[in-house]
Design an enzyme around this catalytic site. Sequence first.
Site, short mmCIF file in Angstrom:
data_model
loop_
_atom_site.label_atom_id
_atom_site.label_comp_id
_atom_site.label_asym_id
_atom_site.label_seq_id
_atom_site.Cartn_x
_atom_site.Cartn_y
_atom_site.Cartn_z
N LYS A 1 -10.15 13.08 7.75
CA LYS A 1 -9.68 12.70 9.07
C LYS A 1 -9.66 13.92 9.99
O LYS A 1 -9.51 15.04 9.52
CB LYS A 1 -8.25 12.15 8.98
CG LYS A 1 -8.14 10.77 8.41
CD LYS A 1 -6.69 10.29 8.46
CE LYS A 1 -6.57 8.89 7.86
NZ LYS A 1 -7.25 7.86 8.66
N ASP B 1 -12.16 7.15 3.54
CA ASP B 1 -10.95 6.94 4.34
C ASP B 1 -10.54 5.46 4.37
O ASP B 1 -9.45 5.12 4.80
CB ASP B 1 -11.18 7.45 5.77
CG ASP B 1 -9.88 7.67 6.52
OD1 ASP B 1 -8.80 7.58 5.88
OD2 ASP B 1 -9.94 7.93 7.74
N ASP C 1 -2.53 10.30 3.47
CA ASP C 1 -3.93 9.91 3.63
C ASP C 1 -4.66 10.95 4.46
O ASP C 1 -4.59 10.96 5.69
CB ASP C 1 -4.01 8.53 4.32
CG ASP C 1 -5.45 8.05 4.49
OD1 ASP C 1 -6.36 8.68 3.90
OD2 ASP C 1 -5.65 7.05 5.21
N ARG D 1 -7.70 -0.48 1.00
CA ARG D 1 -8.23 -1.71 0.39
C ARG D 1 -8.63 -1.47 -1.05
O ARG D 1 -8.63 -2.37 -1.87
CB ARG D 1 -9.39 -2.24 1.25
CG ARG D 1 -10.54 -1.29 1.39
CD ARG D 1 -11.44 -1.60 2.58
NE ARG D 1 -10.89 -1.11 3.85
CZ ARG D 1 -11.49 -1.28 5.03
NH1 ARG D 1 -12.64 -1.93 5.10
NH2 ARG D 1 -10.93 -0.81 6.12
N ASP E 1 1.60 6.42 5.50
CA ASP E 1 0.62 5.48 4.96
C ASP E 1 1.13 4.77 3.69
O ASP E 1 0.41 4.00 3.07
CB ASP E 1 -0.71 6.20 4.69
CG ASP E 1 -1.91 5.30 4.87
OD1 ASP E 1 -1.76 4.23 5.49
OD2 ASP E 1 -3.00 5.66 4.37
N GLU F 1 -9.41 3.74 2.04
CA GLU F 1 -8.87 3.81 0.67
C GLU F 1 -7.82 2.74 0.40
O GLU F 1 -7.59 2.37 -0.74
CB GLU F 1 -8.28 5.20 0.41
CG GLU F 1 -6.83 5.42 0.86
CD GLU F 1 -6.64 5.30 2.37
OE1 GLU F 1 -7.64 5.42 3.11
OE2 GLU F 1 -5.49 5.07 2.81
N LYS G 1 0.86 -1.19 0.00
CA LYS G 1 0.00 0.00 0.00
C LYS G 1 0.89 1.23 0.00
O LYS G 1 1.69 1.43 0.92
CB LYS G 1 -0.91 0.00 1.24
CG LYS G 1 -1.69 1.31 1.43
CD LYS G 1 -2.61 1.28 2.66
CE LYS G 1 -3.24 2.65 2.92
NZ LYS G 1 -4.09 2.68 4.13
N1 BES Z 1 -4.23 4.62 6.83
C1 BES Z 1 -5.40 4.41 7.61
C2 BES Z 1 -5.18 3.44 8.76
C3 BES Z 1 -4.41 3.96 9.93
C4 BES Z 1 -4.96 4.89 10.78
C5 BES Z 1 -3.17 3.45 10.22
C6 BES Z 1 -4.24 5.32 11.88
C7 BES Z 1 -2.47 3.87 11.32
C8 BES Z 1 -3.00 4.81 12.15
C9 BES Z 1 -6.51 3.86 6.73
O1 BES Z 1 -6.52 4.32 5.43
C10 BES Z 1 -7.78 4.28 7.36
O2 BES Z 1 -8.03 5.44 7.40
N2 BES Z 1 -8.56 3.32 7.84
C11 BES Z 1 -9.77 3.60 8.48
C12 BES Z 1 -10.78 2.57 8.04
C13 BES Z 1 -12.18 2.87 8.47
C14 BES Z 1 -12.70 4.10 7.75
C15 BES Z 1 -13.05 1.67 8.18
C16 BES Z 1 -9.55 3.53 9.99
O3 BES Z 1 -8.80 2.67 10.43
O4 BES Z 1 -10.10 4.37 10.69
ZN ZN Z 2 -4.75 4.87 4.64
MN MN Z 3 -7.60 6.10 5.20
#
Ligand code: BES
Ligand code: ZN
Ligand code: MN
Length: 490
Positions: A272, A342, A265, A346, A283, A344, A260
């Site tokens: 966010k 968010d 992000d 996947r 990210d 994104e 990834k």
């Molecule tokens: N890059 C983030 C995951 C992340 C967040 C990694 C904080 C490390 C610290 C990912 O793209 C994301 O935003 N995931 C969301 C998914 C949710 C919207 C289902 C998350 O984990 O909040």
């Molecule tokens: Zn992300």
């Molecule tokens: Mn995200």
Amino acid sequence: MEYAVSGKNASALKTDCLILPLDDKASLLPADLPAETVSQIRQLIKDGDFNGKRGQTLLIHHPAGLPARRLLMLGSGDLPLSSSAFLKLVGGAIQALKATGSRSIAWQLHADMVRDQDLIWQLREGTRAAADALYQFDECRSKPSPANALRSMTFIGAGSKAALQQAVREGEAIAAGVTLCRDLGNRPPNLCYPAYLTEQARALAKQYPQLKVSVISEQQAEKLGMGAFCAVARGSEREGQIIVMQYKGAKGAPVALVGKGITFDTGGISLKPGAAMDEMKYDMGGAASVFGTVKTVCELGLPIHLVAVVAAAENMPDGRASRPGDIVTTLSGQTVEILNTDAEGRLVLCDALTWVQQKHKPHTVIDIATLTGACVVALGSHAQAVFANDHELAKALLDAGDETADRGWPMPLWDDYQEQLDSPFADMANIGGPKAGSVTAACFLSRFTKEVKWAHLDIAGTAWVSAGKLKGATGRPVPLLTRYLMNLAG
Ligand code: BES
Ligand code: ZN
Ligand code: MN
């Protein structure tokens, strides 16, 4: 820093600092140590200046009876050590010596010091741990921080010189991959964006002619039908790119790594919150670990066939960005309702996973991603989550993690979780609700990897350290991945 091995006795080696790991009973004292040195050490223990507690350091100038200028008494704690305790000990010694004027240092090895690990392991992983402790990221300062004096590290140990030296060389190759991974992660997102990652791949191919690089532009991705990847990339001024590095050190079907590479992000339209958003420059940690692994594989010239894919894009909110409620068609033909922009990671990964299977017919696919905050909640920052649709593959990855103290922990991929991804309008939604967020993210990916042995590493908790003095990319899971591939090479 140069790393070497010497069969000389500690009592004969000229060095700026001899490092002696010692427990409270001084049971690790080398047999050949002069009597005056031994009595000096015993006196310091008796006087209470040193108790052998793990990580304790006591620096002695001009130690009695030794040609070394300094002696570092290094508390080992109870023996034998776990793998990770050993690596921490090496790192701690380097930290302690950074502040001295030592240019050359020597580490006294002991065959039985680490549980289940031999001298070869100690040399390989010790070299890597030392390099890790010396890492600094200074390139964005107007003046670099003052350099330390350390130039060479010699491991003192007996055995076949060629085998010991080979172990050090392997350690250096792994360290080079870890360093690249850390550098890419730490580089700020205004400099490190998708096209920059492509340049990095091209630079690697220039350095290692065995490596072939090709790139799928955002426009080509659109034409190919990568609707999920493009749904993310679209919202940024920076062009999204899928970077492909092929290393053919053996015939037959390749193993594929997919990283990834979200170079920043923001969350997109599902923006966010502001706190710590800077950390979303990490990210692309999965991509960085793929680059680092490729580097180590090239350095070692491993006899394997590897295809490494980086799905690089920036997740930004703008006029062209995807909206919650948008439905896109993935390269696999399955449709996805984007309920949260968010989620994104996947989306960019699913198309890269489908593409690498269609194009390269790999026997195994492993994706690496900072995929979910939920993974950090579940496992913290010690272990990466390991999901796999194949038991042997899961075991191979977990073993590689244990061997390198870059550990993973198994997570479920049961069908029971799949229904959380149901959508009333499309084949699936891109989020699975508040429960088991890292599992439903993995379940989403599993729908694109049904026909191949596949594993997914969620490195959201391990790829970087969040706050404080140690803030920065860790280089994980390059040690795990390179170990896995070295084991594969036999
Ligand atoms: N890059 C983030 C995951 C992340 C967040 C990694 C904080 C490390 C610290 C990912 O793209 C994301 O935003 N995931 C969301 C998914 C949710 C919207 C289902 C998350 O984990 O909040
Ligand atoms: Zn992300
Ligand atoms: Mn995200």
